[in-house]
Design a protein around this motif. Structure first.
Motif, PDB file in Angstrom:
ATOM      1  N   ARG A  52      12.610  -6.398  -2.444  1.00 47.14           N
ATOM      2  CA  ARG A  52      13.092  -7.425  -1.529  1.00 47.14           C
ATOM      3  C   ARG A  52      13.546  -6.803  -0.205  1.00 47.14           C
ATOM      4  O   ARG A  52      13.272  -7.328   0.872  1.00 47.14           O
ATOM      5  N   LEU A  53      14.233  -5.656  -0.286  1.00 44.05           N
ATOM      6  CA  LEU A  53      14.684  -4.966   0.924  1.00 44.05           C
ATOM      7  C   LEU A  53      13.511  -4.566   1.820  1.00 44.05           C
ATOM      8  O   LEU A  53      13.593  -4.633   3.040  1.00 44.05           O
ATOM      9  N   PHE A  54      12.406  -4.152   1.194  1.00 42.41           N
ATOM     10  CA  PHE A  54      11.237  -3.662   1.919  1.00 42.41           C
ATOM     11  C   PHE A  54      10.146  -4.719   2.031  1.00 42.41           C
ATOM     12  O   PHE A  54       8.980  -4.379   2.244  1.00 42.41           O
ATOM     13  N   ASP A  55      10.515  -5.978   1.908  1.00 40.71           N
ATOM     14  CA  ASP A  55       9.533  -7.062   1.828  1.00 40.71           C
ATOM     15  C   ASP A  55       8.422  -7.001   2.893  1.00 40.71           C
ATOM     16  O   ASP A  55       7.255  -7.194   2.564  1.00 40.71           O
ATOM     17  N   PRO A  56       8.726  -6.726   4.164  1.00 38.00           N
ATOM     18  CA  PRO A  56       7.646  -6.726   5.171  1.00 38.00           C
ATOM     19  C   PRO A  56       6.565  -5.676   4.924  1.00 38.00           C
ATOM     20  O   PRO A  56       5.438  -5.817   5.410  1.00 38.00           O
TER      21      PRO A  56
END
Length: 262
Positions: A52-56
């Motif tokens: 989720r933190l690294f979603d992009p």
């Protein structure tokens, strides 16, 4: 030649109190991918939380979660380490005797807790935003493979670390992870061994790897790579395990990218 960059998250990419990553990191990861350099997010956190933190850029990187007990890419599990169930239950029952310590049990699908403590629940639900299941008793109600046991320490993490190392360090790694956590990691599973296995599968030599960390759960990862950085506010003694000290992972990656373009 650099072919892989791995970084811890809490205390390394995220300073204390921060809940989101510097957006510039995502652009850096895209550039690294174009240059054929692998990026690995390596954390004690739950996989779903890190993704989720690294979603992009989640589909562009590898994830080492639960302090090395789980390695995933494109929602596929590549490696998994499991704590033997009798040992896990022994640890959980010992933790249940201790005051001012909350316990979280990590499985592949979710983390399990029995506590309703407001500060602990706030940390898991609101700060870390984990996938959480509350049960009546961790020693009885968690049925899946246990990847990690983590303790949220309200008072002195060092005292708690010393206590559980004395009891269990001959059978399992017990390390600090972040500012308020003490983790029990599956035997033979740590960020270093998992990163080494991943690098081997990608035909990448250790000397071509770079890693960033700040806590003792990062030691094996820093020892494995050719170039290691610890943060300037790292745990005492961590500088011994790296060649360099830095204030910013993003700044160091900028320098790496600039070097590639020369």
């Amino acid at each position: 030649m650099i072919k892989l960059i791995a970084s811890d998250i809490d205390g390394t990419l995220l300073k204390k109190g921060e809940t989101s990553l510097n957006p510039h990191l995502f652009e850096q990861i895209r550039i690294l991918k174009e240059k054929g350099i692998v990026f690995v997010a390596a954390s004690g956190r739950q996989y779903a939380n890190i993704r989720r933190l690294f979603d992009p850029v989640a589909d562009d990187i590898y994830f080492i979660a639960e302090n090395g007990s789980l390695c995933r890419r494109h929602e596929k599990t590549l490696l998994k380490g499991v704590i033997e169930r009798n040992l896990a239950l022994e640890i959980i029952r010992e933790v249940q005797k201790k005051e001012n310590v909350e316990c979280m049990v990590s499985c592949e699908d979710a983390v399990y807790i029995e506590s309703e403590d407001p500060a602990f629940c706030h940390e898991l639900f609101d700060i870390l935003q984990n996938e959480v299941v509350q049960v009546h008793n961790l020693a009885e109600d968690v049925l899946g493979d246990i990847l990690k046991i983590a303790l949220f320490v309200k008072d002195d993490p060092q005292e708690t670390l010393n206590h559980f190392q004395q009891l269990f360090s001959s059978r399992i790694a017990v390390v600090t992870s972040g500012y308020e956590w003490v983790d029990f990691i599956a035997p033979s599973a740590n960020k270093g061994t998992t990163l080494a296995a991943l690098a081997e599968s990608l035909n990448i030599d250790a000397q071509d790897c770079v890693a960033f960390g700040d806590q003792y759960n990062d030691v094996e990862m820093l020892q494995f790579v050719g170039t290691g950085y610890v943060m300037s506010n790292a745990a005492p003694g961590m500088a011994y395990y790296s060649a360099f000290v830095t204030d910013s992972v993003v700044d160091e990656i900028d320098d790496i990218i600039s070097g590639l373009e020369i």
